[in-house]
Design a protein around this motif. Structure first.
Motif, PDB file in Angstrom:
ATOM      1  N   LYS A 177     -83.984  50.167  38.644  1.00  0.00           N
ATOM      2  CA  LYS A 177     -83.453  51.528  38.760  1.00  0.00           C
ATOM      3  C   LYS A 177     -83.968  52.217  40.017  1.00  0.00           C
ATOM      4  O   LYS A 177     -85.009  51.856  40.549  1.00  0.00           O
ATOM      5  CB  LYS A 177     -83.862  52.340  37.534  1.00  0.00           C
ATOM      6  CG  LYS A 177     -83.311  51.785  36.240  1.00  0.00           C
ATOM      7  CD  LYS A 177     -83.759  52.600  35.066  1.00  0.00           C
ATOM      8  CE  LYS A 177     -83.145  52.039  33.789  1.00  0.00           C
ATOM      9  NZ  LYS A 177     -83.599  52.773  32.612  1.00  0.00           N
ATOM     10  N   ARG A 219     -94.345  54.727  38.865  1.00  0.00           N
ATOM     11  CA  ARG A 219     -93.620  55.271  40.022  1.00  0.00           C
ATOM     12  C   ARG A 219     -93.635  56.796  39.982  1.00  0.00           C
ATOM     13  O   ARG A 219     -93.855  57.455  40.997  1.00  0.00           O
ATOM     14  CB  ARG A 219     -92.183  54.771  40.058  1.00  0.00           C
ATOM     15  CG  ARG A 219     -91.449  55.229  41.317  1.00  0.00           C
ATOM     16  CD  ARG A 219     -90.118  54.580  41.447  1.00  0.00           C
ATOM     17  NE  ARG A 219     -89.473  54.929  42.698  1.00  0.00           N
ATOM     18  CZ  ARG A 219     -88.270  54.521  43.029  1.00  0.00           C
ATOM     19  NH1 ARG A 219     -87.595  53.720  42.225  1.00  0.00           N
ATOM     20  NH2 ARG A 219     -87.743  54.889  44.173  1.00  0.00           N
ATOM     21  N   ASP A 220     -93.429  57.346  38.795  1.00  0.00           N
ATOM     22  CA  ASP A 220     -93.469  58.800  38.639  1.00  0.00           C
ATOM     23  C   ASP A 220     -94.851  59.360  38.953  1.00  0.00           C
ATOM     24  O   ASP A 220     -94.980  60.437  39.523  1.00  0.00           O
ATOM     25  CB  ASP A 220     -93.053  59.200  37.221  1.00  0.00           C
ATOM     26  CG  ASP A 220     -91.590  58.913  36.927  1.00  0.00           C
ATOM     27  OD1 ASP A 220     -90.805  58.703  37.877  1.00  0.00           O
ATOM     28  OD2 ASP A 220     -91.235  58.885  35.727  1.00  0.00           O
ATOM     29  N   THR A 235     -91.672  52.428  35.390  1.00  0.00           N
ATOM     30  CA  THR A 235     -91.196  53.791  35.624  1.00  0.00           C
ATOM     31  C   THR A 235     -92.317  54.834  35.622  1.00  0.00           C
ATOM     32  O   THR A 235     -92.403  55.661  36.535  1.00  0.00           O
ATOM     33  CB  THR A 235     -90.110  54.164  34.592  1.00  0.00           C
ATOM     34  OG1 THR A 235     -89.035  53.217  34.716  1.00  0.00           O
ATOM     35  CG2 THR A 235     -89.583  55.566  34.825  1.00  0.00           C
ATOM     36  N   ASP A 287     -88.159  49.582  33.275  1.00  0.00           N
ATOM     37  CA  ASP A 287     -88.620  50.295  32.094  1.00  0.00           C
ATOM     38  C   ASP A 287     -89.740  49.620  31.320  1.00  0.00           C
ATOM     39  O   ASP A 287     -90.322  50.236  30.435  1.00  0.00           O
ATOM     40  CB  ASP A 287     -87.441  50.551  31.148  1.00  0.00           C
ATOM     41  CG  ASP A 287     -86.493  51.601  31.718  1.00  0.00           C
ATOM     42  OD1 ASP A 287     -86.948  52.466  32.484  1.00  0.00           O
ATOM     43  OD2 ASP A 287     -85.296  51.540  31.390  1.00  0.00           O
ATOM     44  N   ASN A 315     -87.834  50.797  40.165  1.00  0.00           N
ATOM     45  CA  ASN A 315     -88.628  50.800  38.942  1.00  0.00           C
ATOM     46  C   ASN A 315     -87.862  50.124  37.812  1.00  0.00           C
ATOM     47  O   ASN A 315     -86.643  50.018  37.838  1.00  0.00           O
ATOM     48  CB  ASN A 315     -89.063  52.211  38.534  1.00  0.00           C
ATOM     49  CG  ASN A 315     -87.938  53.188  38.391  1.00  0.00           C
ATOM     50  OD1 ASN A 315     -87.441  53.719  39.391  1.00  0.00           O
ATOM     51  ND2 ASN A 315     -87.510  53.452  37.164  1.00  0.00           N
TER      52      ASN A 315
END
Length: 127
Positions: A19, A96-97, A93, A43, A41
Motif C-alpha cells: 500500500k 511507517r506511520d 503500516t 498490514d 507498507n
C-alpha cells in the motif's frame, strides 16, 4: 532507464498488495544515501515479508540486479533493500506511520504508484 526500474519495483510491491507506494527523488535535495527511496507498507509481518521477497525476485529476473544489502528480515517490521542508487523501505503500516520517513525528505520530488491491470493478450478463435 531509472523510471523503468522504479516501475518494476512498484509493480512487484503492488502484486503483493503493498500500500501507499511512493518514490522520492533524492537527487535534487543532495542526498548521499541514494538517488531514490521507494516506500510502501503492508498490514502484517507476513505481508511485509511477501512484498520484500517479491521485490527481490522481480528485480533479479527483470532487471538482473541483486540487493547490495538487506536488513529487517528477522522481524519483518521494516525491511530495507539497498540496490545502491535505489533504497527500498517496506514497512508494517504502524511503523511507517510512526517513523514518517517521507517527512524527513519532504522537499524531494514524489511520485505515487497505483496498481496497473496486467495487459491481456488477444486470443484468436480457430474455426
Amino acid at each position: 532507464m531509472i523510471t523503468h526500474d522504479l516501475r518494476v519495483i512498484a509493480d512487484a510491491i503492488l502484486d503483493k498488495k503493498g500500500k501507499n507506494v511512493v518514490s522520492l527523488d533524492l537527487r535534487p535535495v543532495g542526498s548521499s544515501i541514494a538517488d531514490y527511496f521507494v516506500l510502501c507498507n503492508g498490514d502484517s509481518t507476513t505481508n511485509v515479508n511477501a512484498i520484500a521477497d517479491n521485490i527481490i525476485d522481480k528485480v533479479r529476473t527483470e532487471l538482473k540486479m541483486k540487493p547490495l544489502r538487506t536488513q529487517g528480515f528477522e522481524n519483518n517490521f521494516w525491511i530495507i533493500l539497498d540496490y545502491g542508487n535505489i533504497v527500498i523501505h517496506v514497512f508494517q503500516t504502524e511503523y511507517r506511520d510512526f517513523y514518517r520517513l517521507e517527512d524527513l525528505w519532504a522537499d524531494a520530488p514524489r511520485k505515487e504508484y497505483k496498481y496497473r491491470k496486467p495487459a491481456t493478450t488477444k486470443k484468436t478463435v480457430e474455426e
